[in-house]
Design a protein around this motif. Structure first.
Motif, PDB file in Angstrom:
ATOM      1  N   TRP A  90       0.874  -1.229  -0.209  1.00 46.81           N
ATOM      2  CA  TRP A  90      -0.054  -0.187   0.032  1.00 46.81           C
ATOM      3  C   TRP A  90       0.791   1.218   0.014  1.00 46.81           C
ATOM      4  N   SER A  91       1.921   0.992   0.735  1.00 45.98           N
ATOM      5  CA  SER A  91       2.795   2.310   1.028  1.00 45.98           C
ATOM      6  C   SER A  91       3.622   2.560  -0.366  1.00 45.98           C
ATOM      7  N   ILE A  92       3.927   1.392  -1.096  1.00 43.29           N
ATOM      8  CA  ILE A  92       4.689   1.826  -2.356  1.00 43.29           C
ATOM      9  C   ILE A  92       3.661   2.120  -3.437  1.00 43.29           C
ATOM     10  N   LEU A  93       2.555   1.741  -3.544  1.00 38.90           N
ATOM     11  CA  LEU A  93       1.589   2.281  -4.414  1.00 38.90           C
ATOM     12  C   LEU A  93       1.142   3.780  -4.394  1.00 38.90           C
ATOM     13  N   LEU A  94       1.248   3.919  -2.907  1.00 40.53           N
ATOM     14  CA  LEU A  94       0.784   5.628  -2.604  1.00 40.53           C
ATOM     15  C   LEU A  94       1.886   6.295  -3.219  1.00 40.53           C
ATOM     16  N   GLY A  95       3.047   5.941  -2.940  1.00 43.39           N
ATOM     17  CA  GLY A  95       4.261   6.663  -3.315  1.00 43.39           C
ATOM     18  C   GLY A  95       4.607   6.753  -4.616  1.00 43.39           C
ATOM     19  N   VAL A  96       4.071   5.523  -5.509  1.00 47.78           N
ATOM     20  CA  VAL A  96       4.334   5.471  -7.023  1.00 47.78           C
ATOM     21  C   VAL A  96       2.730   5.411  -7.532  1.00 47.78           C
ATOM     22  N   PRO A  97       2.223   6.562  -7.748  1.00 46.09           N
ATOM     23  CA  PRO A  97       0.801   6.393  -8.302  1.00 46.09           C
ATOM     24  C   PRO A  97       0.914   6.081  -9.657  1.00 46.09           C
ATOM     25  N   ASP A  98       1.864   6.187 -10.273  1.00 38.27           N
ATOM     26  CA  ASP A  98       2.159   5.602 -11.738  1.00 38.27           C
ATOM     27  C   ASP A  98       2.058   3.989 -11.775  1.00 38.27           C
ATOM     28  N   LEU A  99       2.569   3.242 -10.828  1.00 40.49           N
ATOM     29  CA  LEU A  99       2.394   2.071 -10.646  1.00 40.49           C
ATOM     30  C   LEU A  99       1.028   1.369 -10.624  1.00 40.49           C
ATOM     31  N   PHE A 100       0.180   2.158  -9.544  1.00 36.32           N
ATOM     32  CA  PHE A 100      -1.085   1.752  -9.513  1.00 36.32           C
ATOM     33  C   PHE A 100      -1.957   1.792 -10.930  1.00 36.32           C
ATOM     34  N   ALA A 101      -1.656   3.082 -11.509  1.00 26.86           N
ATOM     35  CA  ALA A 101      -2.459   2.959 -12.771  1.00 26.86           C
ATOM     36  C   ALA A 101      -1.858   2.204 -13.880  1.00 26.86           C
ATOM     37  N   SER A 102      -0.588   1.484 -13.524  1.00 27.81           N
ATOM     38  CA  SER A 102      -0.247   0.442 -14.637  1.00 27.81           C
ATOM     39  C   SER A 102      -0.991  -0.662 -14.393  1.00 27.81           C
ATOM     40  N   ILE A 103      -1.040  -0.826 -13.022  1.00 23.80           N
ATOM     41  CA  ILE A 103      -1.687  -2.279 -12.679  1.00 23.80           C
ATOM     42  C   ILE A 103      -2.934  -2.259 -13.127  1.00 23.80           C
ATOM     43  N   GLN A 104      -3.855  -0.944 -12.705  1.00 25.32           N
ATOM     44  CA  GLN A 104      -5.257  -0.793 -13.284  1.00 25.32           C
ATOM     45  C   GLN A 104      -5.350  -1.192 -14.827  1.00 25.32           C
ATOM     46  N   GLU A 105      -4.386  -0.658 -15.372  1.00 32.66           N
ATOM     47  CA  GLU A 105      -4.636  -0.702 -16.982  1.00 32.66           C
ATOM     48  C   GLU A 105      -4.354  -1.997 -17.357  1.00 32.66           C
ATOM     49  N   THR A 106      -3.513  -2.886 -16.714  1.00 32.30           N
ATOM     50  CA  THR A 106      -3.121  -4.197 -17.080  1.00 32.30           C
ATOM     51  C   THR A 106      -4.545  -5.087 -16.855  1.00 32.30           C
ATOM     52  N   LYS A 107      -5.187  -4.807 -15.719  1.00 28.99           N
ATOM     53  CA  LYS A 107      -6.299  -5.397 -15.241  1.00 28.99           C
ATOM     54  C   LYS A 107      -7.501  -5.133 -16.204  1.00 28.99           C
ATOM     55  N   TRP A 108      -7.481  -3.855 -16.662  1.00 35.14           N
ATOM     56  CA  TRP A 108      -8.533  -3.591 -17.599  1.00 35.14           C
ATOM     57  C   TRP A 108      -8.253  -4.475 -19.008  1.00 35.14           C
ATOM     58  N   ALA A 109      -6.950  -4.316 -19.282  1.00 34.19           N
ATOM     59  CA  ALA A 109      -6.678  -5.250 -20.736  1.00 34.19           C
ATOM     60  C   ALA A 109      -7.054  -6.455 -20.660  1.00 34.19           C
ATOM     61  N   VAL A 110      -6.906  -7.206 -19.444  1.00 32.93           N
ATOM     62  CA  VAL A 110      -7.130  -8.634 -19.110  1.00 32.93           C
ATOM     63  C   VAL A 110      -8.629  -8.892 -19.462  1.00 32.93           C
ATOM     64  N   LEU A 111      -9.400  -7.773 -18.464  1.00 26.97           N
ATOM     65  CA  LEU A 111     -10.608  -7.967 -18.710  1.00 26.97           C
ATOM     66  C   LEU A 111     -11.405  -7.826 -20.055  1.00 26.97           C
ATOM     67  N   ASP A 112     -10.878  -6.785 -20.906  1.00 28.72           N
ATOM     68  CA  ASP A 112     -11.463  -6.742 -22.225  1.00 28.72           C
ATOM     69  C   ASP A 112     -10.934  -7.924 -23.192  1.00 28.72           C
ATOM     70  N   GLN A 113      -9.632  -8.404 -23.138  1.00 30.03           N
ATOM     71  CA  GLN A 113      -9.297  -9.452 -23.779  1.00 30.03           C
ATOM     72  C   GLN A 113     -10.123 -10.813 -23.482  1.00 30.03           C
ATOM     73  N   ASN A 114     -10.853 -10.929 -22.259  1.00 31.44           N
ATOM     74  CA  ASN A 114     -11.497 -12.038 -21.936  1.00 31.44           C
ATOM     75  C   ASN A 114     -12.916 -12.044 -21.854  1.00 31.44           C
TER      76      ASN A 114
END
Length: 170
Positions: A90-114
């Motif tokens: 949680w601390s890492i994700l709060l400190g690096v908001p781009d990482l959280f956005a990247s995780i969310q984008e990857t999950k969106w891509a997987v959801l759309d693909q499947n």
């Protein structure tokens, strides 16, 4: 009571720190380190539990271990691993908001693909609920999921390891 918890604290902390370190290193390599970090957790958690219970049995309790002692050591160890991992991620994700956005984008891509597979298996309402859930996902949700998936297997590993290592005085 402290004698029961000393090794649990040591190996729980070690497992938690290794989980945080794993997430950080994997985040440098992959845009979504969550799944690989879970796999790493499935390796670290039983090893930390085994070592914690074994060290308690051999070095603190003179070679004896009851099932309850093993479960106590295991409980504290896997709870510590899960909590440290969750708060660290949680601390890492709060400190690096781009990482959280990247995780969310990857999950969106997987959801759309499947989408077709998911809709055929669970239906469109479930797919839509998953999309809504993904829209509302926060950094805490990612961290909490990781922590929970360290605690749940830890419960089962503790039972198995406590049974295997149990040795009562005759």
């Amino acid at each position: 009571m402290y004698k029961y918890l000393k090794t649990a604290y040591q190996f729980g902390t070690l497992g938690g720190v290794l989980s945080i370190l794993s997430f950080f290193i994997l985040s440098l390599i992959y845009p979504d380190p969550t799944n690989l970090n879970l796999v790493f957790g499935y390796l670290v958690t039983p090893v930390a539990l085994f070592l914690g219970i074994k060290f308690f049995k051999d070095y603190t309790n003179h070679g004896f271990l009851s099932f309850a002692e093993g479960m106590t050591i295991g409980f504290v160890t896997y709870i510590l691993i899960g909590l440290l991992s969750a708060f660290g991620i949680w601390s890492i994700l709060l400190g690096v908001p781009d990482l959280f956005a990247s995780i969310q984008e990857t999950k969106w891509a997987v959801l759309d693909q499947n989408k077709d597979v998911i809709v055929s298996q669970v239906g469109l309402p479930s797919f839509e609920a998953t999309k809504l859930s993904l829209q509302e996902m926060s950094a805490w949700d990612v961290a909490l999921n990781d922590g929970i998936w360290k605690i749940i297997p830890g419960m089962f590993f503790s039972i198995i390891i406590s049974i295997i290592l149990r040795r009562n005085p005759n």
